[in-house]
Scaffold this motif. Structure first.
Motif: not given
Length: 471
Positions: A237, A282-283, A286, A289, A399
């Motif tokens: 990360k 990418k965040d 996510n 998801y 995150t």
């Protein structure tokens, strides 16, 4: 406000620091750890309070014991302090999402699904009630008609009837009653089994799932720390630009070494300065998801709610039509013809009797009365969906906070990550610049020497023709 911020910063500095000698520092550390332990034990108390609603004293004693023991443990171990903060942040990510989805499923089971089976039982009871409702009013009128015929015949001079006439009737319905009784018992047995399953499963889930959720959250937090401080921590990360990274890049700039900041447009899509509400690609992926299981379960909840409402609406519509059905009106007419000489041969006096009566086709006490639990169920589901939306929208920010907390507790690991990310971005830029220079050189050569470009095109065409001939 500034005083509060200053106190919070000092408390955070004490909380993330190594243990130092001195009573003053130990008291300050224990006070901060007690506050964190109180927050953790309070959340645990809320979970146990809803799980063990019939034992209010037990959760309070357990939470108090955990508060004291956890505060002492936090004061002694730095890794545990990091673990506790990351655990609280993890409750707002996948672990918190799974717990809320489980709670929402329990609400649907306790509300809509139980209500569907309740309405089915009401409908079955209505059918058996109609079968039990024996309408013998018509037979009563038949008996009265026979008695009337007898009385008229008795008054006739031609027929000398001196005997008593007492009509009666009997109905052999023992077998029917036995079958109805067996049917009712079978319906009640199945209903009890379904009710037991729908009651025991949410109860078990209410007791077991919080423990499983805490275990999974603890396991996930431990795995996160292991990856962050492990041998491959530099790649884990590592897409966030922290204040320490900015300071390191500024030092590189002052030393006349290659620097990165500010990032170009393409780099800003993959790397973001934190804390910030801006998300990398990418965040965002996510986050999608994160919402995927939420949407799936929401569709399932809506399906059960729709079935519950449609079944309720169907029974209500049938009830309305049954109540509007008029009673069955029956007219029982009796005739007697009497002549002067003989009762049979010549037509004389005409005697007629009409006895109208009504029979209800459906007993109103047997009409099913369904129930609907959408209002109470969806109030609870609305609260759950609201928190799921909040957790999903802030999942990227949480995150980022986990990364910031980890870097605060492990500054040595943070410097390794900074060096790795800095070198990685410099390498990417160098490759991109080299590729750009090659493209510029190729375009320049083709512009000034078009014959070279023509020769290259002819050579490619010859190679393609040769390949076709070989095929």
């Amino acid at each position: 406000m500034q005083t509060f911020v200053s106190i919070a910063q000092n408390a955070w500095g004490i909380f993330i620091s190594e243990r130092k000698p001195g009573w003053k520092y130990l008291m300050q550390l224990f006070a901060v750890c007690s506050a964190v332990g109180f927050l953790s034990s309070f959340l645990l108390f809320l979970g146990m309070h809803f799980s063990l609603a019939h034992h209010p004293l037990g959760p309070l004693l357990i939470s108090g014991f955990i508060w004291i023991s956890f505060s002492i443990a936090l004061s002694c171990f730095k890794h545990l302090r990091c673990f506790s903060v990351l655990f609280l942040l993890s409750c707002g990510l996948q672990n918190g999402r799974n717990a809320l989805i489980t709670a929402g499923t329990g609400v649907v089971v306790a509300g809509n699904i139980q209500n569907i089976f309740h309405n089915l039982k009401v409908l079955a009871d209505s059918i058996t009630c109609h079968l039990e409702y024996e309408q013998f009013a018509l037979i009563k009128y038949y008996v009265e008609a026979v008695k009337w015929i007898y009385d008229k015949a008795k008054l006739s001079t031609e027929l000398l009837l001196r005997h008593e006439f007492t009509p009666s009737y009997s109905i052999s319905d023992d077998e029917l009653k036995q079958q109805l009784n067996d049917t009712k018992q079978e319906i009640q047995r199945v209903a009890n089994q379904i009710s037991f399953m729908l009651t025991i499963l949410p109860c078990i889930g209410q007791k077991v799932l919080p423990i499983v959720g805490i275990f999974l959250a603890s396991f996930g937090t431990g795995l996160f720390i292991k990856k962050f401080v492990g041998s491959h921590s530099a790649k884990f990360k590592n897409t966030y630009i922290t204040k320490q990274f900015i300071a390191f890049d500024e030092q590189q700039k002052q030393r006349q070494r290659p620097c990165l900041l500010p990032l170009n447009r393409k780099e800003r899509k993959d790397y973001v300065t934190i804390p910030s509400f801006c998300l990398t690609r990418k965040d965002k992926r996510n986050m999608q998801y994160f919402f995927l299981p939420v949407i799936i379960h929401l569709c399932i909840w809506l399906l059960f709610a729709a079935v519950d409402y449609l079944f309720y609406w169907l029974i209500i519509s049938v009830n309305k039509h049954l109540q509007e059905v008029p009673d069955l009106e029956i007219k029982l007419s009796l005739f007697q013809q009497r002549n002067e000489d003989s009762f049979i041969i010549h037509m004389g006096e005409h005697i007629e009797k009409t006895a109208p009566f009504k029979i209800s086709l459906f007993k109103h006490d047997c009409i099913p009365q369904p129930e609907l639990a959408l209002s109470t169920t969806w109030i609870q589901l609305g609260v759950i969906i609201f928190f799921l939306s909040i957790f999903g929208l802030f999942s990227g920010f949480l995150t980022q906070l986990k990364i910031l907390v980890s870097t605060s507790f492990y500054p040595g690991t943070e410097m390794k990550r900074i060096h790795y990310l800095h070198a990685k971005l410099l390498k990417k830029r160098a490759k991109l610049q080299e590729k750009t220079e090659k493209n510029v050189f190729a375009r320049t050569v083709n512009f000034w020497f078009p014959i070279l470009k023509a020769r290259e095109a002819v050579r490619k065409k010859e190679m393609s023709v040769a390949n076709d001939n070989m095929v």
